[in-house]
Design an enzyme around this catalytic site. Structure first.
Site, short mmCIF file in Angstrom:
data_model
loop_
_atom_site.label_atom_id
_atom_site.label_comp_id
_atom_site.label_asym_id
_atom_site.label_seq_id
_atom_site.Cartn_x
_atom_site.Cartn_y
_atom_site.Cartn_z
N LEU A 112 -23.76 -14.32 8.72
CA LEU A 112 -23.44 -12.98 9.20
C LEU A 112 -22.50 -13.07 10.39
O LEU A 112 -22.89 -13.54 11.46
CB LEU A 112 -24.73 -12.25 9.58
CG LEU A 112 -25.82 -12.20 8.49
CD1 LEU A 112 -27.04 -11.43 8.99
CD2 LEU A 112 -25.28 -11.59 7.21
N ALA A 115 -20.12 -10.31 11.18
CA ALA A 115 -19.41 -9.03 11.14
C ALA A 115 -19.37 -8.33 12.49
O ALA A 115 -18.57 -7.43 12.70
CB ALA A 115 -20.07 -8.11 10.11
N GLY A 128 -36.34 -9.49 18.36
CA GLY A 128 -37.32 -8.85 17.50
C GLY A 128 -38.62 -9.64 17.50
O GLY A 128 -38.60 -10.87 17.45
N ASN A 130 -38.13 -13.36 16.21
CA ASN A 130 -37.25 -13.60 15.06
C ASN A 130 -35.96 -14.26 15.53
O ASN A 130 -35.39 -13.89 16.55
CB ASN A 130 -36.95 -12.25 14.40
CG ASN A 130 -35.93 -12.36 13.29
OD1 ASN A 130 -35.85 -13.39 12.62
ND2 ASN A 130 -35.16 -11.30 13.09
N ARG A 178 1.42 -35.94 27.97
CA ARG A 178 1.47 -34.96 26.89
C ARG A 178 1.31 -35.68 25.54
O ARG A 178 1.28 -36.91 25.49
CB ARG A 178 2.78 -34.18 26.99
CG ARG A 178 2.83 -33.29 28.24
CD ARG A 178 4.25 -32.95 28.64
NE ARG A 178 4.98 -32.28 27.58
CZ ARG A 178 6.30 -32.10 27.59
NH1 ARG A 178 7.03 -32.57 28.60
NH2 ARG A 178 6.90 -31.48 26.59
N HIS A 181 5.38 -44.66 39.40
CA HIS A 181 5.28 -43.40 40.12
C HIS A 181 6.53 -42.54 39.96
O HIS A 181 7.63 -43.01 39.71
CB HIS A 181 5.03 -43.62 41.62
CG HIS A 181 5.77 -44.78 42.19
ND1 HIS A 181 5.16 -45.82 42.82
CD2 HIS A 181 7.09 -45.08 42.21
CE1 HIS A 181 6.05 -46.71 43.21
NE2 HIS A 181 7.23 -46.27 42.85
N TYR A 185 9.68 -39.31 34.84
CA TYR A 185 9.48 -38.63 33.56
C TYR A 185 10.02 -39.52 32.45
O TYR A 185 11.20 -39.91 32.47
CB TYR A 185 10.19 -37.27 33.51
CG TYR A 185 10.13 -36.68 32.12
CD1 TYR A 185 8.93 -36.19 31.60
CD2 TYR A 185 11.26 -36.67 31.30
CE1 TYR A 185 8.86 -35.70 30.31
CE2 TYR A 185 11.19 -36.17 30.01
CZ TYR A 185 9.99 -35.69 29.52
OH TYR A 185 9.92 -35.21 28.24
N TYR A 197 16.76 -34.03 26.52
CA TYR A 197 17.01 -32.75 25.86
C TYR A 197 18.44 -32.29 26.12
O TYR A 197 18.86 -32.16 27.29
CB TYR A 197 16.01 -31.71 26.37
CG TYR A 197 16.07 -30.38 25.67
CD1 TYR A 197 16.07 -30.29 24.28
CD2 TYR A 197 16.09 -29.19 26.40
CE1 TYR A 197 16.10 -29.07 23.64
CE2 TYR A 197 16.12 -27.96 25.78
CZ TYR A 197 16.12 -27.90 24.40
OH TYR A 197 16.15 -26.67 23.76
#
Length: 460
Positions: free
Chosen positions: A9, A11, A146, A176, A338, A368, A371, A392
């Site tokens: 269930l 929903a 319940g 329940n 990454r 150190h 990139y 890039y």
């Protein structure tokens, strides 16, 4: 033990979560509530697995299908209630001829519902010859649940929801869990007579148990561990249950030979694997399919996502995604890896280094302030501080290759695509734009100009 069908269930909206997404799509220990329940149900191998959807139906259905392409999606109409959800599911399954035997029904907001508890529930149902069986648990504070009402002989009479219970019923601590097993014929008859004459104006599935008594024996099976059937209605409950469960996970790993200095601040998801004598320091998050090898040290304050850390490696104060850290390699502090990095053995990525799709050879060090992206570095190469691979060009990512035994000076810039051979030395501040053959020294001729008597603009 054959299950004709399992109905999950899913929903509801879960308004108390105060969220823009359905409650069942919130995460718990790395998986959504829905996927965790589907995981447990699938172990029982039902002939048909159905998921009932309504709120943001397509979004929930897509999540269910991403887990199991064969899942049956049932759309609940605008008539509210768990009873109506099961009516819609049974109508669709019966029309397709997919239900004839025991039917398991489970809510999808119990992230720790486990297959062992479900297996024992179905076995109890079958062995007892019940027409219907409800999974229950005993709670010190049953508020919101319940209540299970029994007769003097201990037989289940009915389930009374919190808002419909009188004072004596509210004192009952057996509750329940919203997990049931019905015989299909009993369930079909029981849900046909459901009415919405209650405080919520909904079709309660719990009311079906009273009707089921006329068609077959109704029983109850108590979950051995209340934690496995604890529901989540809001973010406070989510945080509390997450903390309790994570403590259990950490204790299990500690008993298996892993040192965890502070389980209160260490979070480990279900699919993580950790080798013996590994050490996890405070503030660490191990997520997804992360693997930590023997004698490795992770932390403090480190996040590993779908990452493999081989034996003896150290990852300190860093964030690492979808990467492989070789044996005895050192990462950190304050390193950001990454996805797509592959480190050999005895390598290093030090402070304030960022890498993406980099292959780092054995013994190679990037100590150190650098990139390194879309790059292949050979063995035993040293990269000076402040080095950048300019990968890039505004349209495409380009590759940099630096061979083995190289010494790269500080402040170097490699303009990709570019290849550098083995045993190359580059001078400080070099800009490398073209291929460099092996056994070469390369430097950029940057002329220094001194302007004497210079004053800054604000002093002129």
């Amino acid at each position: 033990m054959a299950l004709s069908a399992a109905i999950v269930l899913a929903a509801g909206e879960g308004t108390r979560m105060r969220s823009n997404k359905p409650k069942v799509l919130h995460a718990f220990a790395g998986k959504t509530f829905l996927n965790r329940v589907m995981d447990s149900v699938a172990v029982l191998n039902p002939d048909t697995l159905a998921v009932v959807v309504h709120f943001q139906a397509e979004r929930v259905a897509e999540a269910a299908r991403s887990y199991d392409e064969q899942v049956t999606i049932v759309n609940q109409d605008d008539i509210p209630g768990t009873g109506r959800a099961v009516q819609c599911a049974m109508a669709q399954l019966t029309e397709a001829g997919k239900v004839d035997g025991p039917v398991l029904i489970a809510a999808s907001d119990m992230p720790l519902l486990d297959s062992e508890t479900l297996h024992r529930l179905v076995e109890f149902h079958t062995a007892s010859g019940n027409g219907a069986t409800v999974l229950t648990t005993i709670l010190d504070d049953p508020t919101g649940y319940g209540r299970i009402i029994r007769d003097r002989e201990g037989n289940v009479l009915r389930i009374v929801e919190q808002k419909d219970a009188n004072r004596s019923e509210l004192a009952v601590q057996e509750v329940n869990t919203s997990v049931y097993v019905f015989e299909a014929s009993v369930l079909t008859e029981a849900i046909a007579g459901l009415k919405s004459n209650n405080a919520q104006g909904e079709f309660y599935l719990t009311d079906a148990l009273e009707t089921a008594k006329a068609a077959g024996k109704v029983g109850a099976f108590a979950a051995p561990d209340p934690l496995t059937v604890e529901g989540v209605n809001d973010r406070v409950q989510l945080a509390a249950l997450s903390k309790t469960y994570n403590r259990r996970v950490c204790e299990r790993w500690m008993r298996d030979g892993v040192t965890i200095l502070d389980p209160e601040t260490t979070w480990i998801e279900d699919d993580v694997q950790i080798g013996r004598d590994a050490t996890i320091l405070p503030g660490s998050f191990l997520q997804g399919h992360t693997v930590v090898g023997e004698d490795a040290i992770v932390g403090p304050y480190t996040t590993l996502i779908d990452t493999t850390v081989d034996e003896g490696a150290v990852v300190e104060r860093s964030r690492v995604q979808e990467s492989h850290i070789g044996a005895r390699t050192n990462i950190g502090p304050w390193t950001y890896l990454r996805p797509g990095n592959e480190f050999g053995e005895d390598a290093k990525a030090g402070a304030f280094v960022e890498m993406k799709k980099a292959h780092i050879g054995n013994g190679t060090k990037v100590p150190h302030l650098s990139y390194v992206g879309d790059a292949q570095l050979g063995d035993h190469t040293n990269i000076g501080g402040g080095t950048i691979t300019a990968n890039y060009d505004g349209v495409h990512k380009n590759s940099t290759t630096i061979g083995s035994g190289c010494h790269v000076g500080a402040g170097n810039l490699f303009v990709a695509p570019v290849e550098v051979g083995n045993n190359v030395t580059t001078g400080a501040g070099s800009v490398v734009r073209h291929a460099v053959p092996s056994d070469t020294m390369v430097y950029s001729e940057n002329t220094q100009h001194n302007v004497e008597g210079w004053k800054p603009a604000w002093e002129r």
